[in-house]
Enzyme design. Sequence first.
Site, PDB file in Angstrom:
ATOM      1  N   CYS A  66      43.180  30.060   9.500  1.00  0.00           N
ATOM      2  CA  CYS A  66      44.378  30.904   9.347  1.00  0.00           C
ATOM      3  C   CYS A  66      45.478  30.472  10.321  1.00  0.00           C
ATOM      4  O   CYS A  66      45.210  30.172  11.476  1.00  0.00           O
ATOM      5  CB  CYS A  66      44.016  32.364   9.576  1.00  0.00           C
ATOM      6  SG  CYS A  66      42.851  32.991   8.371  1.00  0.00           S
ATOM      7  N   GLU A 316      35.510  43.193  10.878  1.00  0.00           N
ATOM      8  CA  GLU A 316      36.933  43.321  11.193  1.00  0.00           C
ATOM      9  C   GLU A 316      37.589  44.265  10.187  1.00  0.00           C
ATOM     10  O   GLU A 316      37.105  44.416   9.069  1.00  0.00           O
ATOM     11  CB  GLU A 316      37.617  41.956  11.178  1.00  0.00           C
ATOM     12  CG  GLU A 316      37.703  41.313   9.808  1.00  0.00           C
ATOM     13  CD  GLU A 316      38.460  39.992   9.824  1.00  0.00           C
ATOM     14  OE1 GLU A 316      38.400  39.279  10.832  1.00  0.00           O
ATOM     15  OE2 GLU A 316      39.108  39.678   8.812  1.00  0.00           O
ATOM     16  N   SER A 342      40.759  41.719  12.888  1.00  0.00           N
ATOM     17  CA  SER A 342      41.137  40.330  12.705  1.00  0.00           C
ATOM     18  C   SER A 342      42.143  39.984  13.794  1.00  0.00           C
ATOM     19  O   SER A 342      42.896  40.844  14.269  1.00  0.00           O
ATOM     20  CB  SER A 342      41.799  40.171  11.334  1.00  0.00           C
ATOM     21  OG  SER A 342      42.543  38.986  11.279  1.00  0.00           O
TER      22      SER A 342
END
Length: 439
Positions: A66, A316, A342
């Site tokens: 990410c 998360e 997260s």
Amino acid sequence: MMMAMLRLNVPSIFVYGGSILPGRFHDKDVTVVDVFEAVGRFAAGNCPLHELTALEKVACPGHGACGGQFTANTMACVGEAIGLSLPNSNMVPAPYQSREQIAVAAGHQVMNLIELNLRPRDICTREAFINAARVVAATGGSTNAALHLPAMASEAGIEFDLHDVAEAFKSTPYIADLKPGGKYVAKDMHEAGGVYMLMKTMLAGGFLDGNCMTVTGKTLGENIDQVTWNPDQKVIYDVKTPLSPTGGVVGLQGTLAPEGAIVKVAGMHRLQFTGPAHVFDCEEECFEAVENRRIKEGEVLIIRYEGPKGGPGMREMLSTTAALYGLGMGEKVALITDGRFSGATRGFCIGHVGPEAAEGGPIALVENGDIIRIDAEAGTIDLDVPQDVLAARRAKWQPRVNDYQSGALWRYSRTVGPAYKGAVTHPGASAERHVYADI
């Protein structure tokens, strides 16, 4: 991977897979988090389906972790800061061919480490862990670093828990303008000079210990001496003119979290919050309430029984937090959990609350309407309920039985320790009688 390096203590180098390149949508860089938040806007009726679909198709244009300063890139920065990765190797995006050269260079250098007998535990000293925590704070990194650094320290036999991490956070300026709190992504940080450009100004400001050894066979300070500060880049601020004087991540403690909790404040405008509790016993219940708009401005949402034991596994909460932003409620409510977030989470979201609900911590005793007071400047999180009332609730409290009563998750839930010590499942180096590398 870094836990394994420290556990085995074999000469080794951490090579990161690299970050994804940003997507482009309406002439702006986007990441996977923009998709999650668009789902929230869609649920609120503020985003047409064709817009969400178009965003989804471009947000992740290729391979890699990410793109913002979320958990993967945060721990990639840790790899360099703590000395286990080659200098300026980890912010290089995944698709770049130079990643292959980094892997080859690591292969060459690991042979030198074998010759020197320089092992991960020689590199990851307590001072190196403090350096790593400071780099997390300076980049507005993921709250998950406060889970992973204590877990790594346990493998090295070093006492370094959430409170030690929070202490380092408290005295470190926030200087890297990275998503989710800021504007830029890992590719931009790479182009600005990477982790070592960040550490150049941090060392100059007295925020790092330059004497720590690294996998180059040189100290952190010696590696940083090879870097020239670039005043023209826009991503990394000089420590003398930070985005904010204290780190982008803050530790909290109080009557709701005697063992501590953590919140990311990077990019937040509001650092105090007081409101009535709205309690959920799992994330799905809360997400459904958010999606169906059954939450009110000013509430403190509690998601419990999601801790290491209670989950089991400490999930998360990105779906829920992103949906809140999509609804425009990101900073109008607070969210507290004994689970985790997260690294992409933003807003008033507090995780790692301990003791967790499954162990009968105060979070298990909260009822709808109880007033909760949070102060991220003072570092406090308190449940405004008289002690005699809490004692009466505790006498009636029964542990919640989860769905995993056999197999690996059952065994995990029986052995996992508290979040503030890294949620580890064994005693680590403090109890070992034999180091794998000593053959």
